[in-house]
Motif scaffolding. Structure first.
Motif, PDB file in Angstrom:
ATOM      1  N   UNK A 112       0.838  -1.197   0.000  1.00 63.40           N
ATOM      2  CA  UNK A 112       0.000   0.000   0.000  1.00 63.40           C
ATOM      3  C   UNK A 112       0.879   1.254   0.000  1.00 63.40           C
ATOM      4  N   UNK A 113       1.962   1.220   0.772  1.00 66.03           N
ATOM      5  CA  UNK A 113       2.872   2.366   0.799  1.00 66.03           C
ATOM      6  C   UNK A 113       3.571   2.551  -0.538  1.00 66.03           C
ATOM      7  N   UNK A 114       3.847   1.444  -1.231  1.00 68.90           N
ATOM      8  CA  UNK A 114       4.429   1.563  -2.568  1.00 68.90           C
ATOM      9  C   UNK A 114       3.462   2.303  -3.500  1.00 68.90           C
ATOM     10  N   UNK A 115       2.164   2.040  -3.331  1.00 68.97           N
ATOM     11  CA  UNK A 115       1.179   2.762  -4.125  1.00 68.97           C
ATOM     12  C   UNK A 115       1.185   4.248  -3.827  1.00 68.97           C
ATOM     13  N   UNK A 116       1.310   4.599  -2.537  1.00 69.87           N
ATOM     14  CA  UNK A 116       1.399   6.013  -2.171  1.00 69.87           C
ATOM     15  C   UNK A 116       2.666   6.651  -2.732  1.00 69.87           C
ATOM     16  N   UNK A 117       3.764   5.877  -2.736  1.00 69.18           N
ATOM     17  CA  UNK A 117       5.045   6.410  -3.193  1.00 69.18           C
ATOM     18  C   UNK A 117       5.063   6.616  -4.708  1.00 69.18           C
ATOM     19  N   UNK A 118       4.567   5.615  -5.438  1.00 68.86           N
ATOM     20  CA  UNK A 118       4.637   5.668  -6.897  1.00 68.86           C
ATOM     21  C   UNK A 118       3.491   6.452  -7.526  1.00 68.86           C
ATOM     22  N   UNK A 119       2.394   6.643  -6.772  1.00 65.14           N
ATOM     23  CA  UNK A 119       1.232   7.319  -7.333  1.00 65.14           C
ATOM     24  C   UNK A 119       1.541   8.667  -7.954  1.00 65.14           C
ATOM     25  N   UNK A 120       2.143   9.596  -7.203  1.00 67.76           N
ATOM     26  CA  UNK A 120       2.435  10.907  -7.799  1.00 67.76           C
ATOM     27  C   UNK A 120       3.391  10.836  -8.984  1.00 67.76           C
ATOM     28  N   UNK A 121       4.397   9.943  -8.897  1.00 67.65           N
ATOM     29  CA  UNK A 121       5.390   9.848  -9.968  1.00 67.65           C
ATOM     30  C   UNK A 121       4.795   9.243 -11.229  1.00 67.65           C
ATOM     31  N   UNK A 122       4.203   8.055 -11.113  1.00 67.48           N
ATOM     32  CA  UNK A 122       3.632   7.403 -12.291  1.00 67.48           C
ATOM     33  C   UNK A 122       2.407   8.160 -12.794  1.00 67.48           C
ATOM     34  N   UNK A 123       1.610   8.690 -11.840  1.00 65.60           N
ATOM     35  CA  UNK A 123       0.454   9.473 -12.258  1.00 65.60           C
ATOM     36  C   UNK A 123       0.868  10.700 -13.056  1.00 65.60           C
ATOM     37  N   UNK A 124       1.921  11.374 -12.593  1.00 62.99           N
ATOM     38  CA  UNK A 124       2.414  12.541 -13.316  1.00 62.99           C
ATOM     39  C   UNK A 124       2.916  12.186 -14.700  1.00 62.99           C
ATOM     40  N   UNK A 125       3.597  11.041 -14.811  1.00 66.72           N
ATOM     41  CA  UNK A 125       4.096  10.613 -16.122  1.00 66.72           C
ATOM     42  C   UNK A 125       2.942  10.306 -17.071  1.00 66.72           C
ATOM     43  N   UNK A 126       1.892   9.637 -16.557  1.00 63.91           N
ATOM     44  CA  UNK A 126       0.748   9.300 -17.410  1.00 63.91           C
ATOM     45  C   UNK A 126      -0.015  10.552 -17.841  1.00 63.91           C
ATOM     46  N   UNK A 127      -0.178  11.507 -16.911  1.00 62.81           N
ATOM     47  CA  UNK A 127      -0.859  12.756 -17.266  1.00 62.81           C
ATOM     48  C   UNK A 127      -0.047  13.521 -18.303  1.00 62.81           C
ATOM     49  N   UNK A 128       1.265  13.498 -18.170  1.00 60.59           N
ATOM     50  CA  UNK A 128       2.125  14.177 -19.137  1.00 60.59           C
ATOM     51  C   UNK A 128       2.007  13.539 -20.515  1.00 60.59           C
ATOM     52  N   UNK A 129       1.877  12.199 -20.550  1.00 62.29           N
ATOM     53  CA  UNK A 129       1.798  11.492 -21.828  1.00 62.29           C
ATOM     54  C   UNK A 129       0.429  11.623 -22.484  1.00 62.29           C
ATOM     55  N   UNK A 130      -0.634  11.547 -21.684  1.00 66.78           N
ATOM     56  CA  UNK A 130      -1.960  11.519 -22.306  1.00 66.78           C
ATOM     57  C   UNK A 130      -3.062  12.169 -21.509  1.00 66.78           C
ATOM     58  N   UNK A 131      -2.716  13.022 -20.551  1.00 66.62           N
ATOM     59  CA  UNK A 131      -3.739  13.713 -19.772  1.00 66.62           C
ATOM     60  C   UNK A 131      -4.441  12.776 -18.796  1.00 66.62           C
ATOM     61  N   UNK A 132      -5.470  13.316 -18.150  1.00 65.34           N
ATOM     62  CA  UNK A 132      -6.202  12.518 -17.168  1.00 65.34           C
ATOM     63  C   UNK A 132      -6.907  11.331 -17.807  1.00 65.34           C
ATOM     64  N   UNK A 133      -7.226  11.439 -19.072  1.00 67.44           N
ATOM     65  CA  UNK A 133      -7.902  10.324 -19.739  1.00 67.44           C
ATOM     66  C   UNK A 133      -7.034   9.071 -19.720  1.00 67.44           C
ATOM     67  N   UNK A 134      -5.742   9.225 -19.990  1.00 63.47           N
ATOM     68  CA  UNK A 134      -4.841   8.070 -19.952  1.00 63.47           C
ATOM     69  C   UNK A 134      -4.689   7.558 -18.522  1.00 63.47           C
ATOM     70  N   UNK A 135      -4.574   8.464 -17.555  1.00 66.80           N
ATOM     71  CA  UNK A 135      -4.423   8.046 -16.158  1.00 66.80           C
ATOM     72  C   UNK A 135      -5.632   7.243 -15.700  1.00 66.80           C
TER      73      UNK A 135
END
Length: 391
Positions: free
Chosen positions: A140-163
């Motif tokens: 669960x903590x890994x999800x908290x840790x990676x969420x902002x990083x991976x979420x930011x990368x996905x939003x950068x690639x394709x916006x909230x729709x991709x996320x």
């Protein structure tokens, strides 16, 4: 033929990762720089509150439902609901549907999160609860840790729709995995419970002590994630460095949890000792955050993470071992409600004091509250005539 316990547990770890990733991947990027980012601070605040608000209201409710019909159906329904809510925005790709999607995600997480915790307790013997909750908390903590990083990368690639598309697929895959691997755990017969019985249980010291510690740890964690970047910026750190400090906090919390759980199961750490040391460590971390300079920020991140990582598996293991199996869902849902309240109260308290005085003063006040909590429990026990060693 029943599947090995390890095979049964992995989908539950994935469910814990999913709720944490879903919470932070979106929240960390709502106010970002993508074309569909939220521009109004008021709108941002309401959208952030939708997910957590749904959890505060619904977690105890779905926990009780899990006790009545079994935790597995509620787990599966919650994961499917999370996939559907995420998919709605991915298909519609409209700002209006973002509100619906976030509320739906929060409601769905309220179903599968306490159900997963209850299944962790039901599928593992009491002597391994610490290890089981330590592993669950790690992912669960890994999800908290990676969420902002991976979420930011996905939003950068394709916006909230991709996320939201990725979150829909993730939840659907975890739901299918849980359907195949997690066994049906039938609800246990239980005595009819009145409102008075429920009030008596949730006000019993055996419930309040670990739940209060979990709320305190979550308050410290939330304050660290939210305010350490502010302190770091004042100390001359850039955005990458402050982000690294927050990641250090989350990573420390993740790494400590499995070790804390094993120490509890082996008897090397008593539950009361683990909760006390965890609160003191988190308090010390907040105290270090009040010190000027980069060193204070880094030491604060490590100590707050260590305190949180110690309290989380110990607190949930204590609750699981002291709760009748027929009430595990309700207990886990109510305990997670306590964590959500700590998650909200910590930043509110520190923010209010920072507005009236300084941010350092806010850190110190919360540190004092966390440090005094174990002493208050001991004093209350002595007044009731119970020896402190039983705590």
């Amino acid at each position: 033929m029943s599947k090995p316990l390890g095979v049964q547990m992995w989908p539950l770890y994935a469910a814990g990762f999913t709720t944490a990733f879903g919470a932070h991947a979106v929240a960390a990027n709502l106010g970002g720089f993508s074309e569909d980012a939220v521009k109004s601070l008021m709108t941002l605040g309401i959208l952030l509150a939708l997910y957590d608000g749904a959890e505060v209201v619904l977690k105890p409710v779905f926990g009780t439902v899990a006790d009545q019909i079994g935790a597995r159906p509620v787990l599966l329904a919650g994961l499917v609901g999370f996939a559907v809510a995420s998919g709605l925005y991915a298909v519609a790709d409209s700002p209006g549907w973002l509100w619906v999607a976030r509320l739906g995600q929060g409601a769905a997480a309220s179903a599968f999160s306490p159900s997963a915790s209850a299944l962790v307790a039901r599928l593992n013997p009491a002597g391994k609860h610490g290890r089981a909750f330590g592993s669950y908390g790690f992912y669960k903590s890994i999800g908290y840790t990676l969420g902002p990083l991976l979420g930011g990368a996905l939003v950068w690639l394709g916006g909230f729709r991709l996320l939201f598309t990725v979150m829909a697929v993730l939840a659907a895959v975890v739901a299918a995995w849980a359907f195949l691997a997690v066994p049906a755990v039938p609800p246990l017969p239980r005595r009819r419970q009145t409102v008075v019985d429920l009030a008596r249980r949730v006000t019993d010291p055996g419930f309040l002590r670990p739940t209060g510690a979990l709320a305190g740890a979550t308050a410290a964690l939330s304050v660290g994630v939210g305010f350490l970047p502010v302190t770091g910026a004042a100390a001359g750190l850039g955005t990458i460095a402050t982000g690294a400090a927050v990641s250090l906090l989350a990573a420390t919390a993740a790494l400590i949890q499995p070790y804390a759980g094993r120490a509890l199961d082996s008897g090397r750490v008593r539950a009361s000792t683990g909760l006390t040391i965890g609160l003191v460590a988190a308090a010390a971390g907040l105290g270090c955050a009040a010190l000027p300079g980069i060193a204070g920020v880094l030491v604060a991140a490590i100590l707050i993470g260590a305190g949180t990582g110690l309290i989380t598996p110990v607190g949930f293991a204590v609750l699981a071992s002291s709760t009748p199996s027929s009430r595990l869902g309700q207990t886990m849902g109510t305990a997670e409600l306590g964590r959500e309240l700590g998650d909200a109260a910590g930043p509110l308290l520190v923010g209010a004091i920072a507005t009236a005085a300084t941010l350092a003063a806010g850190y110190v006040v919360l540190a004092i509250l966390l440090a005094v909590a174990p002493l208050a429990v001991v004093v209350a026990a002595i007044r009731r005539g119970r020896p402190a060693r039983q705590l």
